[in-house]
Design an enzyme around this catalytic site. Structure first.
Site, PDB file in Angstrom:
ATOM      1  N   GLY A  11       1.788   4.231   4.104  1.00 62.83           N
ATOM      2  CA  GLY A  11       2.473   2.961   4.283  1.00 62.83           C
ATOM      3  C   GLY A  11       2.925   2.543   5.658  1.00 62.83           C
ATOM      4  N   PHE A  12       3.836   2.223   6.494  1.00 65.92           N
ATOM      5  CA  PHE A  12       3.684   1.375   7.976  1.00 65.92           C
ATOM      6  C   PHE A  12       4.239   2.937   8.691  1.00 65.92           C
ATOM      7  CE2 PHE A  12       7.540   1.036  10.981  1.00 65.92           C
ATOM      8  CZ  PHE A  12       7.182  -0.075  11.437  1.00 65.92           C
ATOM      9  N   ILE A  13       5.684   3.707   8.580  1.00 69.39           N
ATOM     10  CA  ILE A  13       6.307   4.399   9.088  1.00 69.39           C
ATOM     11  C   ILE A  13       4.915   5.806   8.390  1.00 69.39           C
ATOM     12  CG2 ILE A  13       7.930   6.464   9.043  1.00 69.39           C
ATOM     13  CD1 ILE A  13      10.133   4.204   8.215  1.00 69.39           C
ATOM     14  N   GLY A  37       1.964   0.426   0.754  1.00 67.72           N
ATOM     15  CA  GLY A  37       0.529   1.006   1.801  1.00 67.72           C
ATOM     16  C   GLY A  37      -0.588   0.245   1.750  1.00 67.72           C
ATOM     17  N   TYR A 151      18.968  -0.057  -3.607  1.00 68.96           N
ATOM     18  CA  TYR A 151      18.124   0.641  -2.671  1.00 68.96           C
ATOM     19  C   TYR A 151      18.723   1.660  -2.474  1.00 68.96           C
ATOM     20  CZ  TYR A 151      15.557   1.133   0.828  1.00 68.96           C
ATOM     21  OH  TYR A 151      14.535   2.142   1.768  1.00 68.96           O
TER      22      TYR A 151
END
Ligand code: UDP
Length: 328
Positions: A11-13, A37, A151
């Site tokens: 994924g991004f982080i 991702g 969330y």
């Protein structure tokens, strides 16, 4: 040198964290189902001798047991993320974000108490009206009829679980609430504002600001956020605690749109869109989200400092290089 498991590592982080853990000399196993991702995020690490990539789901218990067995520490970043994805699919949000976290915590205890990093989110504060949020503040989640809150609620349960495992079993957990982490590799499909504004401006506009643009956010560069995660995991005093990680410099979304336009193309126009058209009638936004980062500062001695201007320069340069390489 140790063996790290990074769930959500494509994924991004997660991909930025994977890079930095490798750079620090560790072995890294990435577990990612490549839903949000992307394999591309790890392309630059192709063939790295200390990287193992496992494509699979954190809901697969057998696979989880196997990857935890081979790890000394766990960085749990896999989750259903993004306001849009969460609004579109609350069932997936709850199933992905709650049960696998508990399974991982159990496995970490069974494995002798493996250090555990839990990625949480500023969404857990909900719509707390305070100017700045500290980790001990109340959570102000909205009603269950509005899917957005699924969330924050799912991540709050993860936090309760992680803290309970710390108290009951002495599991060394560190919990971070991320505040609008941005940077290269973030994509706008799931709602994130900066990649959307940059894409819109680069393709001639308009830049679409929801509502009146008076919503306030603070943006932190992923590189600095990853540095904070690694420092926290190396600091025994951080164990059993929750930390805000982010910048504390507020920007309105309107100011953000203007800053992007000034950098990309001053001829681009801004258009406003009601939330109901962007996300549907049952959507609620968070008007203001600014962290108090003093606990982070006291614990590791630093906080994300990079200003929005430099962050935007970095993201725009990355986007332009992506466009150039796609054009061949
Ligand atoms: N936003 C916007 N246009 C977009 C996407 C988002 O105006 O195309 C606004 C959104 O309403 C919110 C802010 O930008 O107030 C940040 O949105 P994002 O989804 O990036 O993060 P979050 O709401 O979780 O802070």
């Amino acid at each position: 040198m140790s063996r790290c498991l990074v769930t959500g590592g494509a994924g991004f982080i997660g991909s930025h964290l994977t890079e930095e853990l490798l750079a620090a000399g560790h072995h890294v196993t990435v577990l990612d189902n490549l839903s949000t991702g992307r394999a591309d995020n790890l392309k630059g690490l192709g063939g790295h001798p200390r990287l193992t990539i496992r494509t699979g789901s954190i809901t697969d218990q057998m696979l989880l047991a196997e990857v935890v067995r081979d790890a000394d520490s766990i960085y749990h970043l896999a989750a259903a993320v993004g306001v849009k994805l969460v609004a579109d699919d609350p069932v997936r949000t709850i199933e992905t974000n709650i049960y696998p976290t508990e399974a991982l915590l159990q496995l970490a205890v069974q494995g002798g108490g493996k250090p555990f990093f839990l990625a949480s989110t500023s969404e857990v504060y909900g719509k707390n009206p305070k100017e700045q949020w500290t980790e001990e503040d109340d959570l102000h989640l909205g009603p269950t009829s509005r899917p957005r809150w699924a969330y924050g609620c799912s991540k709050a349960i993860d936090e309760f679980l992680a803290l309970a495992y710390f108290r009951k079993h002495g599991l060394p957990v560190v919990i971070a609430r991320f505040f609008n982490v941005v940077g290269p590799r973030q994509v706008g499909h799931y709602g994130m504002v900066i990649p959307r504004f940059v894409d819109q401006a680069l393709s001639g506009g308009p830049v679409i600001v929801y509502d009146d643009g008076g919503q306030v956010r603070c943006f932190a560069h992923v590189r600095e956020v990853v540095a904070s995660i690694m420092s926290l995991m190396g600091t025994p005093a951080a164990q059993g605690q929750v930390f805000n990680i982010g910048s504390d410099k507020p920007w309105s979304i309107r100011q953000l749109a203007e800053a992007v336009i000034a950098k990309v193309d001053p001829a681009v126009r801004i258009e406003h869109l009601p939330y109901s058209q962007a996300y549907g009638d049952d959507f609620e936004d968070v008007r203001r989200r600014v962290p108090d980062v003093s606990r982070l500062k006291q614990t590791i001695g630093s906080t994300p400092q990079l200003g929005l201007e430099s962050i935007l320069d970095d993201i725009i340069a990355w986007k332009r290089s992506q466009i150039a390489s796609a054009a061949g």
